[in-house]
Enzyme design. Sequence first.
Site, short mmCIF file in Angstrom:
data_model
loop_
_atom_site.label_atom_id
_atom_site.label_comp_id
_atom_site.label_asym_id
_atom_site.label_seq_id
_atom_site.Cartn_x
_atom_site.Cartn_y
_atom_site.Cartn_z
N LYS A 53 19.77 8.01 -17.52
CA LYS A 53 19.14 6.68 -17.43
C LYS A 53 18.84 6.34 -15.97
O LYS A 53 17.78 5.79 -15.66
CB LYS A 53 20.06 5.63 -18.05
CG LYS A 53 20.16 5.75 -19.57
CD LYS A 53 21.26 4.88 -20.17
CE LYS A 53 21.51 5.26 -21.63
NZ LYS A 53 22.66 4.59 -22.22
N GLN A 97 27.91 1.11 -20.66
CA GLN A 97 27.88 2.33 -21.47
C GLN A 97 29.05 2.36 -22.45
O GLN A 97 30.19 2.05 -22.09
CB GLN A 97 27.92 3.56 -20.53
CG GLN A 97 27.76 4.89 -21.22
CD GLN A 97 26.38 5.09 -21.85
OE1 GLN A 97 25.39 4.51 -21.42
NE2 GLN A 97 26.32 5.90 -22.89
N ASP A 120 20.12 -3.18 -23.75
CA ASP A 120 20.52 -2.35 -24.88
C ASP A 120 20.18 -3.03 -26.21
O ASP A 120 20.18 -2.38 -27.25
CB ASP A 120 22.04 -2.10 -24.85
CG ASP A 120 22.40 -0.74 -24.28
OD1 ASP A 120 21.64 0.22 -24.51
OD2 ASP A 120 23.46 -0.65 -23.63
N1 GUN Z 1 26.61 5.08 -26.01
C1 GUN Z 1 25.90 5.84 -26.88
N2 GUN Z 1 24.66 5.36 -27.03
C2 GUN Z 1 24.56 4.27 -26.24
C3 GUN Z 1 23.52 3.35 -25.96
O1 GUN Z 1 22.41 3.42 -26.49
N3 GUN Z 1 23.82 2.38 -25.08
C4 GUN Z 1 25.04 2.25 -24.50
N4 GUN Z 1 25.24 1.23 -23.65
N5 GUN Z 1 26.02 3.09 -24.73
C5 GUN Z 1 25.79 4.09 -25.60
#
Ligand code: GUN
Length: 283
Positions: A53, A97, A120
């Site tokens: 990311k 996350q 998100d």
């Molecule tokens: N952990 C696994 N997938 C995601 C996601 O799309 N966003 C976040 N913040 N954590 C994750």
Amino acid sequence: MGAIVIDGAAMARQVLCEQKDAAQRLAARGFVPGLAVVLVGDDPASAVYVRAKERACREAGVSTFDYRLPATTTETELLQKIDALNSDSQVHGILVQLPLPAHMKAVSVLQRIDPAKDVDGFTWRSLGALLDGHALLAPCTPSGCMLMLERAGVPVAGKHAVVIGRSSIVGKPAALMLLERNATVTICHSRTPELATITREADILICAAGKPRMVTADMVKPGAAVIDVGINRMPDGKLCGDVDYDAVQARAGWITPVPGGVGPMTVAMVIANVITAAERLAA
Ligand code: GUN
């Protein structure tokens, strides 16, 4: 013949190019879009996702603010960090996350994020808006799936879409997005009997079960669009999806690979949400 392979990696590069243009337009007005990424603990898979990311942010001209907190961080300390980011004008998106360490309640942590910065799309405000057909910032994995269908020219309106998986971050929002595009939607899950009978009726099949190669060719309607959300790490270290790719590819009309399908599109949609959030906060 075989299915058209929807190249998520190439599509994600295209989305990032478009977002870079939007980021430059914002920067020219004095608003450099910024994403704060909070990673608690040292889960290696999470570290990989976070790096992807942050790399995409750099490519698109989005500033990143990186917070690596120890696994011993208390929930109160994390909530204080989120409060500070909520009121930081350089931060337009906040991403905590998951998974969080076991001593924290993810649900209360996520609800603390300002919905205007919820890139998100996991807050109840964001999910509620999606339910009512007025997306604020939509969850990235399902919105990546929808963009893949759209750009690959897969018809959605009037089609039967089947979603395997009912999580709040993929299955349920994917079903809502398909419904919003006028598909007839069925959600299946681990307790659904006769799963194959239902999936064989699907013009669009979204697989988000987290079970390696569980969708076999006999479960797929010839010509269907099969979107594989699964990212399963196998004992040999290789990644594999929820779909038995080689066999299903011979039968489907469209298919997404793993890796190189939904994964890169999810990352691109995070950046798209940061830009959308920054545009709204800058307006
Ligand atoms: N952990 C696994 N997938 C995601 C996601 O799309 N966003 C976040 N913040 N954590 C994750």
